[in-house]
Design a protein around this motif. Structure first.
Motif, mmCIF file in Angstrom:
data_model
loop_
_atom_site.group_PDB
_atom_site.id
_atom_site.type_symbol
_atom_site.label_atom_id
_atom_site.label_comp_id
_atom_site.label_asym_id
_atom_site.label_seq_id
_atom_site.Cartn_x
_atom_site.Cartn_y
_atom_site.Cartn_z
ATOM 1 N N ALA A 40 86.548 103.447 -2.527
ATOM 2 C CA ALA A 40 88.134 103.063 -2.036
ATOM 3 C C ALA A 40 88.892 104.306 -1.737
ATOM 4 C CB ALA A 40 88.751 102.827 -3.464
ATOM 5 N N ILE A 41 88.435 106.124 -3.090
ATOM 6 C CA ILE A 41 88.907 106.691 -2.630
ATOM 7 C C ILE A 41 88.790 107.703 -1.204
ATOM 8 C CG2 ILE A 41 88.948 109.222 -3.300
ATOM 9 C CD1 ILE A 41 89.236 107.909 -6.422
ATOM 10 N N ARG A 42 87.870 107.162 -0.972
ATOM 11 C CA ARG A 42 86.886 108.195 -0.121
ATOM 12 C C ARG A 42 87.595 107.505 1.358
ATOM 13 N NH1 ARG A 42 81.709 107.790 1.244
ATOM 14 N NH2 ARG A 42 80.854 106.464 -0.274
ATOM 15 N N ILE A 43 87.604 106.269 1.672
ATOM 16 C CA ILE A 43 87.901 105.479 2.776
ATOM 17 C C ILE A 43 90.107 105.728 2.506
ATOM 18 C CG2 ILE A 43 88.543 103.378 3.939
ATOM 19 C CD1 ILE A 43 85.660 102.640 3.015
ATOM 20 N N LEU A 44 90.508 105.813 1.992
ATOM 21 C CA LEU A 44 91.412 105.962 1.476
ATOM 22 C C LEU A 44 92.221 107.145 2.115
ATOM 23 C CD1 LEU A 44 93.812 104.356 -1.603
ATOM 24 C CD2 LEU A 44 93.219 103.444 1.328
ATOM 25 N N ARG A 45 91.538 107.945 1.505
ATOM 26 C CA ARG A 45 91.273 109.299 2.461
ATOM 27 C C ARG A 45 91.389 109.728 3.406
ATOM 28 N NH1 ARG A 45 88.431 112.923 -2.581
ATOM 29 N NH2 ARG A 45 90.389 113.529 -3.797
ATOM 30 N N ARG A 92 107.607 113.421 6.078
ATOM 31 C CA ARG A 92 106.033 113.038 5.870
ATOM 32 C C ARG A 92 105.805 113.845 4.192
ATOM 33 N NH1 ARG A 92 106.368 116.266 10.939
ATOM 34 N NH2 ARG A 92 107.124 117.919 9.858
ATOM 35 N N ALA A 93 106.913 114.510 3.885
ATOM 36 C CA ALA A 93 106.880 114.160 2.172
ATOM 37 C C ALA A 93 107.006 114.027 1.041
ATOM 38 C CB ALA A 93 107.832 115.553 2.182
ATOM 39 N N ASP A 94 107.309 112.482 1.889
ATOM 40 C CA ASP A 94 107.227 110.812 1.006
ATOM 41 C C ASP A 94 106.020 110.456 1.379
ATOM 42 O OD1 ASP A 94 110.003 111.622 0.197
ATOM 43 O OD2 ASP A 94 110.781 110.104 2.168
ATOM 44 N N HIS A 95 105.953 110.492 2.550
ATOM 45 C CA HIS A 95 103.787 109.785 2.785
ATOM 46 C C HIS A 95 102.977 110.813 2.194
ATOM 47 C CE1 HIS A 95 106.567 108.052 6.388
ATOM 48 N NE2 HIS A 95 106.232 107.533 6.011
ATOM 49 N N ALA A 96 103.245 111.976 2.110
ATOM 50 C CA ALA A 96 102.165 112.393 1.503
ATOM 51 C C ALA A 96 102.719 112.113 -0.215
ATOM 52 C CB ALA A 96 102.494 113.803 1.428
ATOM 53 N N ALA A 97 103.761 111.879 -0.698
ATOM 54 C CA ALA A 97 103.479 111.777 -1.461
ATOM 55 C C ALA A 97 103.377 110.143 -2.498
ATOM 56 C CB ALA A 97 104.994 111.411 -2.659
ATOM 57 N N VAL A 98 103.363 108.968 -1.496
ATOM 58 C CA VAL A 98 102.711 108.124 -1.655
ATOM 59 C C VAL A 98 101.055 108.347 -1.798
ATOM 60 C CG1 VAL A 98 102.707 105.838 -1.323
ATOM 61 C CG2 VAL A 98 104.958 106.679 -0.647
ATOM 62 N N TRP A 99 100.700 109.137 -1.090
ATOM 63 C CA TRP A 99 99.158 108.702 -0.675
ATOM 64 C C TRP A 99 98.876 109.529 -2.012
ATOM 65 C CZ3 TRP A 99 96.270 105.697 2.830
ATOM 66 C CH2 TRP A 99 96.650 105.976 3.689
ATOM 67 N N ASP A 100 99.175 110.320 -2.708
ATOM 68 C CA ASP A 100 98.992 111.097 -3.664
ATOM 69 C C ASP A 100 98.686 110.303 -4.436
ATOM 70 O OD1 ASP A 100 98.600 113.282 -2.393
ATOM 71 O OD2 ASP A 100 100.366 114.273 -2.682
ATOM 72 N N GLN A 101 99.520 109.432 -4.894
ATOM 73 C CA GLN A 101 99.743 108.859 -6.232
ATOM 74 C C GLN A 101 98.719 107.596 -5.361
ATOM 75 O OE1 GLN A 101 103.824 107.187 -6.544
ATOM 76 N NE2 GLN A 101 104.530 108.510 -5.173
ATOM 77 N N CYS A 102 98.571 107.217 -4.613
ATOM 78 C CA CYS A 102 97.778 106.394 -4.645
ATOM 79 C C CYS A 102 96.333 106.351 -5.183
ATOM 80 C CB CYS A 102 97.494 105.903 -3.538
ATOM 81 S SG CYS A 102 98.198 104.640 -2.268
ATOM 82 N N ILE A 103 95.574 107.866 -4.704
ATOM 83 C CA ILE A 103 94.395 108.884 -4.961
ATOM 84 C C ILE A 103 94.573 108.535 -6.179
ATOM 85 C CG2 ILE A 103 92.929 110.557 -4.793
ATOM 86 C CD1 ILE A 103 93.559 109.089 -1.720
ATOM 87 N N ASP A 104 95.559 109.556 -6.936
ATOM 88 C CA ASP A 104 95.908 109.554 -8.310
ATOM 89 C C ASP A 104 95.644 108.056 -9.693
ATOM 90 O OD1 ASP A 104 96.173 112.187 -8.062
ATOM 91 O OD2 ASP A 104 98.672 112.367 -8.634
#
Lengths: 185, 140
Positions: free
Chosen positions: B67-72, B30-42
């Motif tokens: 793009a940010i809204r849909i990714l979130r 979960r932490a890894d996936h959260a980090a990837v999502w954070d990197q995408c948004i960043d």
């Protein structure tokens, strides 16, 4: 049949494209560079597939340049966007045709077509279009299959490109020192 | 019972004769996936108001925002299905790519947010592509 042979191609003295000559696709510096890539899952491609899709300027077909008739430093230059630097992706017509057949495009026609530098330097023209990979078909909303084939072709081409096929960005050519025509084949 | 923190975080280390507990794996994943999502948004926030080294036409702020809204939203719905790649679209826009394994065959799906307000989805599988355009375009 050569890769460029087509009916009615008599308006130019430029020889048809040979299946094994080197063509290049200009790639804007920074173009296709990932903003994010998860390298723990895969290696990033050397050239993103989107860079082999026809641009709005490619109405008559994807623009490629023949290194047989233009040196690489000039092939990486456009006089109308002289501040833009380009890398070059080297491609073989025979390999592009193979990619086309794998996605249901029977054949590719490479038609010599002058760009601005060709008009300045005359024949043989270095610029050519890949007729089947054109923007008109890509944007045709009534027949989605043509677009999907072009998308699949671009994907197949991008996966076939290796690091050795992609040059570094070229500086602007110096007309006093950089030959327009390649020294020898 | 070991309390070695390197097992709990799944850091590489010498064999200890003990498998990481499933809960530890799930937490780490979960932490890894959260980090990837954070990197995408960043990565998308990083080009807000500045195209940086992206050649023209750069993605517009409206495109980046969509793009940010849909990714979130996708992160909320399917948090483990993280994107693998985000690239600028050559004609202006953002392309987000996912890869998944479907019955042993890799499937690539791209979602392109284009500066003209349209969203285009392409699925690549078995060497072929299938595209569709979302007529409604960007959500407001």
């Amino acid at each position: 049949m050569s890769a460029g042979e087509e009916d009615g191609a008599s308006s130019t003295k430029t020889p048809t494209v040979d299946p094994d000559e080197i063509l290049v696709r200009q790639i804007k510096v920074g173009g296709g560079r990932p903003l994010f890539f998860d390298e723990t899952r895969a290696a990033p491609p050397f050239v993103d597939r989107s860079l082999f899709l026809p641009s709005p300027n490619d109405v008559d077909g994807l623009s490629l340049i023949r290194l047989r008739y233009r040196s690489d430093v000039w092939a990486a230059f456009r006089s109308n966007t002289s501040d833009q630097r380009y890398r070059l992706a080297r491609l073989l017509p025979s390999a592009l045709i193979e990619c086309a057949r794998s996605v249901g495009i029977e054949w590719l026609h490479f038609s010599p077509s002058p760009d601005e530098l060709d008009r300045e330097h005359g024949e043989p023209w270095a610029h050519c279009n890949v007729q089947e990979i054109n923007r008109k078909d890509y944007e045709n909303k009534s027949d989605r299959t043509a677009k999907d084939r072009i998308l699949a072709w671009a994907n197949a081409v991008s996966t076939s490109v290796t690091l050795a096929d992609v040059s570094s960005p070229f500086p602007p050519p110096d007309p006093a020192h950089d030959r327009y025509r390649p020294a020898a084949e | 019972m070991t309390t070695d923190s390197s097992i709990a975080t799944l850091e590489p280390g010498p064999a200890r004769g003990i498998e990481a507990a499933p809960d530890a794996i799930a937490t780490s994943s979960r932490a890894d996936h959260a980090a990837v999502w954070d990197q995408c948004i960043d990565a998308l926030l990083g080009i807000w108001n500045t195209s940086g080294s992206i050649p023209e036409p750069a993605p517009s702020n409206a495109t980046i925002d969509a793009a940010i809204r849909i990714l979130r939203e996708m992160r909320r719905i399917d948090p483990t299905n993280t994107p693998i790649c985000i690239v600028p679209a050559p004609d202006g826009g953002i392309i987000v790519e996912w890869r998944n394994d479907l019955n042993g065959t890799e499937s690539i799906q791209t979602v392109a947010f284009l500066n003209d307000g349209t969203i285009e989805i392409v699925t690549y599988r078995d060497g072929f592509a299938e595209s569709r355009t979302l007529e409604e375009g960007f959500p407001t």
